[in-house]
Design an enzyme around this catalytic site. Structure first.
Site, short mmCIF file in Angstrom:
data_model
loop_
_atom_site.label_atom_id
_atom_site.label_comp_id
_atom_site.label_asym_id
_atom_site.label_seq_id
_atom_site.Cartn_x
_atom_site.Cartn_y
_atom_site.Cartn_z
N ASP A 120 1.65 -10.48 14.84
CA ASP A 120 1.11 -9.45 13.75
C ASP A 120 1.49 -8.00 13.87
OD1 ASP A 120 -0.55 -11.72 14.43
OD2 ASP A 120 -2.07 -10.87 13.16
N ASP A 180 -3.99 -2.40 15.25
CA ASP A 180 -4.04 -2.28 13.62
C ASP A 180 -3.88 -1.01 12.97
OD1 ASP A 180 -4.34 -5.23 13.47
OD2 ASP A 180 -6.36 -4.90 13.95
#
Ligand code: GLY
Length: 400
Positions: A174, A116
């Site tokens: 993602d 992330d």
């Protein structure tokens, strides 16, 4: 013809000039930006957790604002929203707050606990460097890219998303969003390594995450020794074979960036095919704010996901800028206007000072169902900024 139609829409919608930023904006955008700016200012004054540590707003839980620290995947969205609010208004308080919260993420440049870091650092420091650079911004971003590449396994050809006992080597759709950081850092450093990894990751994702209809799985897990696919699932969606709305949006955004950065037509083809899946989905509501999963069983009695709508709209505006195809602009405009209506846009001082209402974090995970989410706010503001930029270019070209 395309251009004429757009100009007609713009000319009939009216516009105002914001003196601070000197950016002309349609009235509906200006009103939304005013609300957003108020909410962000109020938000900035209440970001302390129970131990008195200053943290970041993510969502709402049990009627209380949900705050997170810098390692949470969403920590960069609040500073990122402040950057876009600054860009849209020229408001110096936004600039000050944006820099302040961005700098709080400095230590995350060395974070390797999951994938992330691209979301966290490029939404914060990436926008900081673009709008009001400080000397250390570039080196922080380069270190962030190095941290991300540590999760790349050549045998698999992918950046590993999570370290989780449930999967041997999970890669989630993602993760396409983290590639922008790598492309940018190749340009900054002149080192092709970052870009090569981004391309390898995008290619392998293209091979294994997509179904025949161009919807995508959420999680594909690999055997790290052989590089072969072990499982395909949709962890945050309705079922393994369903099309989780935000996942489709991440894919669309990611491949649009890949085309912008490489000029390789296969990425454009991929982005257009994903866009076509989303835009032609029979259950897409008239207001173009999707349900949380395109295969959710009780549609129309299912929650909408404003975050999926905002990410999709922002990506489609970029796809419009690249292709000039009006269908992308029109779809995104409808979504952004819907999100700017009172159905989704918070009343000033309400919604715990988040900007948008009605997003979904994870229904299978039973969290953040029909709540505000900081990333809905971020991509909504990015979408508005992109919309305004297109609008101004067209006005300038035609001396409107
Ligand atoms: N990246 C996690 C999510 O979209 O919920």
């Amino acid at each position: 013809m395309k251009l004429k139609m757009l100009l007609f829409v713009f000319a009939s919608s009216g516009y105002l000039s914001l003196s601070a930023s000197n950016i002309s904006q349609p009235v509906w955008v200006k009103k939304s930006v005013e609300t957003a700016t108020f909410q962000l200012k109020q938000m900035s004054s209440k970001l302390y957790n129970k131990t008195g540590k200053e943290v970041f707003p993510r969502s709402v839980k049990d009627g209380q604002i949900k705050l997170v620290d810098g390692e949470d995947w969403t920590s960069g969205f609040f500073p990122g929203s402040l950057w876009y609010a600054y860009e849209l208004t020229g408001d110096k308080k936004m600039l000050e707050n944006a820099r302040y919260y961005t700098n709080k993420l400095e230590s995350i440049q060395y974070f390797t606990g999951n994938h992330d870091i691209g979301f966290i650092m490029y939404c914060s420091y990436g926008n900081a460097r673009r709008l009001s650079p400080q000397k250390s911004d570039s080196s922080i971003l380069v270190n962030s890219a190095i941290s991300l590449t540590k999760r790349f396994f050549p045998k698999v050809g992918q950046i590993r998303s999570w370290d989780n006992e449930r999967w041997a080597f999970p890669v989630i759709i993602d993760n396409m969003m983290n590639l922008e950081l790598l492309f940018a850092m190749s340009k900054t450093t002149g080192n092709p390594l970052f870009r090569d990894i981004a391309i390898k990751h995008a290619d392998k994702t293209m091979e294994n995450h997509f179904r025949k209809d161009m919807s995508s799985y959420h999680v594909v897990s690999y055997n790290p020794e052989t590089g072969l696919v072990e499982t395909k699932e949709t962890h945050q969606g309705y079922s393994n074979e369903s099309a989780w709305s935000r996942g489709q949006a991440w894919g669309l955004y990611g491949y649009t960036v890949c085309y912008r950065e490489t000029g390789d037509k296969k990425y454009l083809k991929q982005a257009k095919a994903i866009a076509s899946y989303i835009m032609n989905c029979p259950v897409m509501p008239k207001d173009k704010v999707p349900y949380w999963d395109y295969n959710a069983p009780k549609i129309p009695n299912e929650p909408r996901d404003a975050s999926a709508g905002a990410v999709t709209a922002s990506a489609l505006l970029e796809l419009y800028t690249i292709t000039g195809e009006k269908q992308y602009f029109s779809f995104a405009e409808t979504t952004l206007k819907s999100l700017s209506s009172k159905k989704y846009l918070a009343k000033v001082g309400c919604n715990h000072n988040f900007i948008l209402m009605h997003s979904v974090g994870s229904i299978p995970g039973k969290f953040e169902v029909d709540t505000p989410l900081n990333y809905a706010d971020y991509y909504y503001l990015e979408g508005l900024m992109r919309y305004v930029n297109i609008w101004n270019k067209l006005n300038k070209k035609n001396n409107l």
